[in-house]
Enzyme design. Structure first.
Site, mmCIF file in Angstrom:
data_model
loop_
_atom_site.group_PDB
_atom_site.id
_atom_site.type_symbol
_atom_site.label_atom_id
_atom_site.label_comp_id
_atom_site.label_asym_id
_atom_site.label_seq_id
_atom_site.Cartn_x
_atom_site.Cartn_y
_atom_site.Cartn_z
ATOM 1 N N HIS A 240 0.548 -1.389 0.094
ATOM 2 C CA HIS A 240 0.052 -0.152 -0.076
ATOM 3 C C HIS A 240 0.845 0.873 0.249
ATOM 4 O O HIS A 240 1.578 1.966 1.205
ATOM 5 C CB HIS A 240 -1.222 -0.142 1.401
ATOM 6 C CG HIS A 240 -1.990 1.135 0.951
ATOM 7 N ND1 HIS A 240 -3.043 0.696 0.404
ATOM 8 C CD2 HIS A 240 -1.707 1.983 1.061
ATOM 9 C CE1 HIS A 240 -4.241 1.624 0.747
ATOM 10 N NE2 HIS A 240 -3.577 2.964 0.980
ATOM 11 N N ASP B 193 2.299 2.326 3.357
ATOM 12 C CA ASP B 193 1.249 4.323 3.421
ATOM 13 C C ASP B 193 1.296 5.626 3.494
ATOM 14 O O ASP B 193 1.214 5.822 3.007
ATOM 15 C CB ASP B 193 0.019 4.007 4.487
ATOM 16 C CG ASP B 193 -1.330 5.174 4.140
ATOM 17 O OD1 ASP B 193 -1.403 5.265 2.976
ATOM 18 O OD2 ASP B 193 -2.246 5.421 5.018
#
Length: 291
Positions: A26, A247
Site C-alpha cells: 500500500h 501507506d
C-alpha cells in the site's frame, strides 16, 4: 483545499531485516504535478511524491516489491501510477481507480500494465462514498482477470456493506486495519465486526496505518506499539489473507511516521518468522502476482 505535509524528511534505517521479495502492498505516488496534473475535484493538496523518491526509500528500508494504489488526488487518471509501475514491471503492481462504466478494453489494458485490483472509497472525508450497485457491476467485469476489490472503509460502517461484500464474485481487501481505533479497546464492536468479516474466505486485510489508529502516536517508546495487540488478533483469524503496507507518503494522518519505525513494528506482530514471511512475501504473491 487542505494541504498535507510531505513524507518524513529523514526516515531511519530499520533494525529488522526484511526477507527477500518483501512487498509493501500500500503506497501512493503523487505527480510530479507538472507531468501528471492533480484532479481538480480532489479533497486535499499534496506535494509531489514521485516514484524516484519512493525507490530511494525502498533502498533504505530493504523493500523489493510494491503495490502502487491510485491516489484519489489523481482521480481515475491512473497515468502517474502506471508510469511508476513501468519503471520495474516485475517488481510493481497496481490498484486503480476506474469509472463506473469502465470498458473491458480499458480493464484489459490496465491488466497488461500491471494493475490487479480496483479501489473504492467509503470514507466521507475523501468525498462521496461509492455506489454498492456500481461496485458490484465492476466486480463482475474484473472477475475474469483475477482482480480484487479494495475498500477504504471504517470498520464502524462494515455492517452497511456486508451484503455487498458477501455478493462479490472476487476477493475484497480492507484498508488500514479497518481503522479500528486503539483508544476504543480490544473489545470494541468495530473490531469484532472486522474479525468476523475476516472469516469470510474471500476477505483480505492490510495491516497498514498503525499511525492512524494509535492512541499515543510517536510519544510511545516504540512508536505505535499500542496497535500490536490489534494486529495479533487479526493474524489469529486470517494470517493467510493479510498483507502489510507502509501507506507512504502518508496522506491525511495525524502525524507523518518514520517509515523505518513502521518496518521495526513487524517482528512485534508475530513471534513466528514463518508468519512474517507469509504476510510480507507469500500472501502478496497470491494476491498480486498470481499470473
Amino acid at each position: 483545499m487542505k494541504p498535507v505535509p510531505p513524507p518524513h524528511p529523514d526516515p531511519s534505517k530499520p533494525t529488522f531485516v526484511l526477507p527477500r521479495n518483501a512487498c509493501d502492498t500500500h503506497v501512493h505516488v503523487y505527480g510530479p504535478a507538472a507531468k501528471f496534473p492533480l484532479d481538480p475535484a480532489r479533497t486535499y493538496d499534496p506535494p509531489d511524491a514521485p516514484i524516484e523518491q519512493l525507490e530511494a526509500l525502498y533502498r533504505l528500508l530493504g523493500i523489493d516489491r510494491a503495490v502502487l494504489v491510485q491516489a484519489t488526488v489523481h482521480g481515475t487518471d491512473n497515468r502517474a501510477m502506471l508510469d511508476a509501475i513501468a519503471r520495474a514491471p516485475q517488481r510493481y503492481r497496481g490498484v486503480a481507480l476506474v469509472d463506473d462504466d469502465v470498458s473491458l478494453e480499458t480493464l484489459n489494458a490496465l491488466h497488461a500494465q500491471g494493475v490487479r485490483g480496483v479501489r473504492y472509497n467509503f470514507m466521507p472525508h475523501l468525498g462521496q462514498s461509492a455506489d454498492p450497485d456500481k461496485v458490484r457491476k465492476v466486480a463482475e467485469r474484473i472477475a475474469p482477470l483475477g482482480w480484487h476489490v479494495q475498500l477504504h472503509i471504517n470498520a464502524v460502517h462494515l455492517g452497511t456493506v456486508r451484503g455487498l461484500l458477501n455478493s462479490l464474485p472476487v476477493p475484497f481487501v480492507i484498508d488500514h486495519m479497518g481503522r479500528t481505533m486503539v483508544a476504543d479497546g480490544l473489545d470494541q464492536a468495530p473490531l469484532r465486526e472486522l474479525l468476523d468479516l475476516l472469516r469470510h474466505p474471500r476477505a483480505w486485510l492490510k495491516i497498514s496505518g498503525p499511525e492512524r489508529i494509535s492512541a499515543a502516536l510517536s510519544q510511545q517508546e516504540i512508536p505505535y506499539a499500542d496497535a500490536v495487540p490489534f494486529v495479533r488478533r487479526m493474524l489469529e483469524v486470517a494470517q493467510d489473507r493479510i498483507v502489510w503496507g507502509t501507506d507512504w507518503p502518508h496522506p491525511n494522518v495525524r502525524e507523518v511516521p518514520d517509515d523505518g519505525k513502521l518496518v521495526d513494528l513487524l517482528p512485534l506482530y508475530s513471534d513466528d518468522p514463518a508468519v512474517l514471511e507469509r504476510i510480507l512475501v507469500g500472501n502478496p504473491e497470491r494476491l498480486y502476482w498470481y499470473d
